[in-house]
Design an enzyme around this catalytic site. Structure first.
Site, PDB file in Angstrom:
ATOM      1  N   LYS A 149       0.868  -1.183   0.000  1.00 18.21           N
ATOM      2  CA  LYS A 149       0.000   0.000   0.000  1.00 18.21           C
ATOM      3  C   LYS A 149       0.902   1.230   0.000  1.00 18.21           C
ATOM      4  O   LYS A 149       1.463   1.606   1.030  1.00 18.21           O
ATOM      5  CB  LYS A 149      -0.914  -0.003   1.227  1.00 18.21           C
ATOM      6  CG  LYS A 149      -1.909   1.154   1.271  1.00 18.21           C
ATOM      7  CD  LYS A 149      -2.803   1.051   2.500  1.00 18.21           C
ATOM      8  CE  LYS A 149      -3.857   2.156   2.512  1.00 18.21           C
ATOM      9  NZ  LYS A 149      -3.257   3.486   2.637  1.00 18.21           N
ATOM     10  N   GLU A 196      -1.035   5.553  -7.483  1.00 21.80           N
ATOM     11  CA  GLU A 196      -0.530   6.608  -6.593  1.00 21.80           C
ATOM     12  C   GLU A 196       0.594   7.377  -7.276  1.00 21.80           C
ATOM     13  O   GLU A 196       1.457   6.786  -7.952  1.00 21.80           O
ATOM     14  CB  GLU A 196       0.022   5.996  -5.294  1.00 21.80           C
ATOM     15  CG  GLU A 196      -0.962   5.165  -4.502  1.00 21.80           C
ATOM     16  CD  GLU A 196      -1.702   5.978  -3.455  1.00 21.80           C
ATOM     17  OE1 GLU A 196      -1.273   7.108  -3.173  1.00 21.80           O
ATOM     18  OE2 GLU A 196      -2.694   5.457  -2.915  1.00 21.80           O
ATOM     19  N   CYS A 418      -8.324   3.893  53.691  1.00 26.78           N
ATOM     20  CA  CYS A 418      -7.218   4.132  52.763  1.00 26.78           C
ATOM     21  C   CYS A 418      -7.509   5.393  51.957  1.00 26.78           C
ATOM     22  O   CYS A 418      -8.502   5.450  51.215  1.00 26.78           O
ATOM     23  CB  CYS A 418      -7.048   2.933  51.823  1.00 26.78           C
ATOM     24  SG  CYS A 418      -5.777   3.176  50.567  1.00 26.78           S
TER      25      CYS A 418
END
Length: 654
Positions: A149, A196, A418
């Protein structure tokens, strides 16, 4: 990435071209937001969405605002967690080119579904298997194709024109880049469809890195209408910048059995196959019949998925391991490490899960560990490389009481005295109640240090008491006002019960419980009563009965203070099955005038409606208050959703 409060000139020009406006964010706040140390939980939904839109616009235009990792694993992940069905996650992020009119693409160019773990790939393959069965195709012989990719600028070449991807359906004509000399990778032919625009990784690092912040900056410069600058023209001449059609990418093909057996090796091989930036491996089914059957969402093709690695790791030294006591009494180890950047964030602390892990793996001062963020926002210890002598606490860091082992955990059993357990429990109460401001950790600690250690005690405080505790006069006034607000504003009875933090009684279980038994009766329930509800086992019921018994005194005291509780309808109570909202999926948006959105949601549910948080194709009605953005309105119109103003909605019941 910007380094100061102001956006760069180039970034401002892009935002002006795309007509982006700051509606929820302020430009001067961006420096703080993009800081890796920023806590994205501080953003409300509107600001988060606006920032994602802003970051995406600048990324697509080549003027990146934040890193890919920070975008994906901080901001986008936050949206997925909050609003998993939001349209932003379901649609293709558009390329923000405004220099030319958009035209229809000859082929839909969608985004790709992402997976960060092999288990997610397996879930996708299970869907392929199911589709194959419905198509009458044998799954065992199906051919899968895997390709790199590329991290470039998506485009489509029909042989005559080159288009940007745009929103996946309409793009802009950028044929000029071929006229400028851009070539198809490997001297390939024109007209090979989607691909691309990319630049050689090695060439960029050697020749362009000093001039461009990243490769996307450079790729964007190739397609702009203005004349090419010399570095871009030279890269095109040397064929270091090319259009890479997907069909020419190096690939692997085989059956699922073969892919699963050699998955890591196949991924590693393809990742290194090209001299271009790769941000994943695309896996797709080849069979056209199945591809047509599975189709696509508005965002991605269902027959295709991208395996992405967020494999950035760091080897760091443990400085020390700090013990922290939770409201349940468990003492949890947190490793403080030498500061390091990981996936866009500055990491200084990482959880060690429990002290048995610390003991067994040797996580102590001086240990060398490998950190990773494999698709997660929270970093984790991947491996202990060099162990050290662990330091195991013998007493609670908060109250000094002796600790005991309970399975993998060290436990403080001094729950009534506590400080950490008390303050964490008080903070939990106000946080779950959700109808107050100002009672965060620092305020609670200040109140506790001043001698007020109970929730009823806090509700009895007056303004002068808050001033004596160290709050300013105005802040003291606000605190009292918020306490009054938390009692006066309507709140679901199940939320009120969940605020007590009883073991096994989170909001979901409380709502389920009160759907069968009224709030006033739950403290008399037996284990046998609770297990009659589907989903509650004997073990859960036993824990709930014990927890309710322990919390009863505190509950009675607070309940008597007059909280405005909205009763949960009991299972079987008749809803308005014939009313105008029966069976409708409704989304409320904007600022309402006649009441809060929460009130309207509750009313809609009582009238038989389902309520959603975001618009989808299944939404029937969008009810709009004031200050609703045009994008949401237009989105609803596109989907054919009924639009109602607040007044029109309320008129349905008159």
């Amino acid at each position: 990435m910007i380094k100061n409060k102001a956006l760069s000139t180039a970034q401002k020009e892009i935002l002006a071209e795309t007509e982006f406006t700051f509606n929820h964010l302020a430009e001067e706040d961006l420096a703080a937001v993009i800081d890796p140390a920023y806590d994205v939980a501080e953003m409300d939904d509107d600001k988060l969405l606006e920032f994602l839109e802003l970051a995406n616009i600048l990324y697509r235009a080549g003027e990146q605002l934040i890193s890919d990792q920070q975008y994906d694993f901080v901001f986008l992940e936050e949206l997925r967690n909050r609003l998993p069905d939001h349209p932003f996650l379901q649609t293709v992020e558009p390329e923000p080119l405004t220099e030319a009119k958009t035209v229809d693409l000859p082929f839909r160019m969608l985004s790709t579904e992402k997976a960060y773990e092999f288990a997610a790939i397996e879930r996708w393959v299970n869907r392929i298997d199911k589709a194959a069965g419905e198509c009458g195709v044998g799954f065992a012989t199906l051919v899968f194709r895997a390709t790199p990719k590329l991290d470039g600028f998506a485009a489509y070449d029909d042989g005559v024109k080159l288009y940007t991807r745009g929103d996946g359906r309409r793009g802009t004509d950028i044929s000029r880049v071929f006229e400028r000399g851009l070539q198809v990778a490997g001297d390939g032919a024109r007209g090979l469809g989607p691909g691309e625009i990319v630049v050689s990784r090695s060439y960029f690092l050697e020749n362009l890195a000093d001039m461009f912040e990243n490769s996307r900056n450079f790729q964007a410069s190739l397609i702009k209408e203005k004349a090419l600058e010399p570095p871009a023209a030279e890269a095109i001449r040397l064929k270091k910048a090319v259009f890479y059609p997907f069909s020419l990418l190096p690939s692997w093909q085989g059956t699922w059995r073969e892919l699963a057996a050699g998955f890591d090796d196949i991924i590693d091989l393809l990742w290194q196959k090209t001299d271009y930036d790769v941000d994943g491996i695309v896996i797709e089914i080849v069979d056209e019949k199945i591809k047509e059957f599975m189709g696509a969402t508005r965002h991605h093709h269902r027959w295709q998925i991208a395996f992405k690695r967020n494999t950035e790791t760091a080897e760091v030294e443990v400085l020390r391991v700090v013990a922290q006591t939770s409201r349940s009494g468990r003492v949890n180890p947190v490793a403080e490490v030498e500061p390091t950047r990981l996936s866009g964030a500055l990491i200084k602390r990482v959880t060690a899960h429990h002290y048995n892990m610390v003991r067994q793996q040797g996580i102590g001062p001086g240990a060398r560990i490998r950190l990773s963020r494999s698709g997660e926002v929270i970093p984790k210890i991947e491996k202990v490389l060099v162990p050290a002598i662990p330091e195991l606490p013998e007493t609670c860091p908060s109250c000094g009481s002796p600790l005991i082992w309970e399975n993998d955990y060290l436990l403080c059993i001094n729950n009534l005295n506590c400080p950490a357990q008390i303050t964490n429990s008080i903070e939990h109460f106000f946080k779950v109640l959700g109808n107050n401001d100002g009672f965060g950790p620092s305020s609670i600690r200040k109140i506790y240090t001043g001698g007020v250690a109970t929730i009823p005690g806090i509700y009895r405080l007056r303004e002068e008491d808050f001033v004596l505790l160290g709050f300013g006069p105005k802040q003291a006034e606000n605190m009292v006002g918020q306490l009054q607000r938390s009692r006066a504003e309507p709140i679901e009875d199940w939320r009120f019960l969940a605020a007590f933090g009883i073991y096994r009684m989170g909001m979901g279980n409380c709502e389920k419980l009160l759907g069968f038994f009224p709030l006033e009766t739950v403290f008399t329930l037996t284990r046998a009563d609770i297990i009659t509800i589907k989903g509650f086992s004997e073990k859960i019921a036993e824990a709930m009965v014990a927890g309710l018994s322990a919390a009863k005194e505190l509950f009675d005291e607070l309940y008597a203070m007059g909280f405005n509780l909205t009763r949960t309808p009991l299972d079987g109570e008749k809803k308005d099955a014939d009313g105008p909202l029966a069976g409708k999926l409704i989304v409320f948006t904007g600022a309402m005038q006649q009441g809060s959105r929460d009130d309207m949601k509750k009313q809609a549910k009582l009238l038989g409606a389902k309520v959603g948080d975001s618009i989808t194709g299944k939404t029937d009605m969008l009810v709009c208050g004031e200050r609703v953005g045009p994008a949401k309105i237009n989105r609803a119109k596109e989907l054919g959703i009924q639009l109602l103003s607040e007044a029109e909605y309320l008129a349905l019941f008159r």
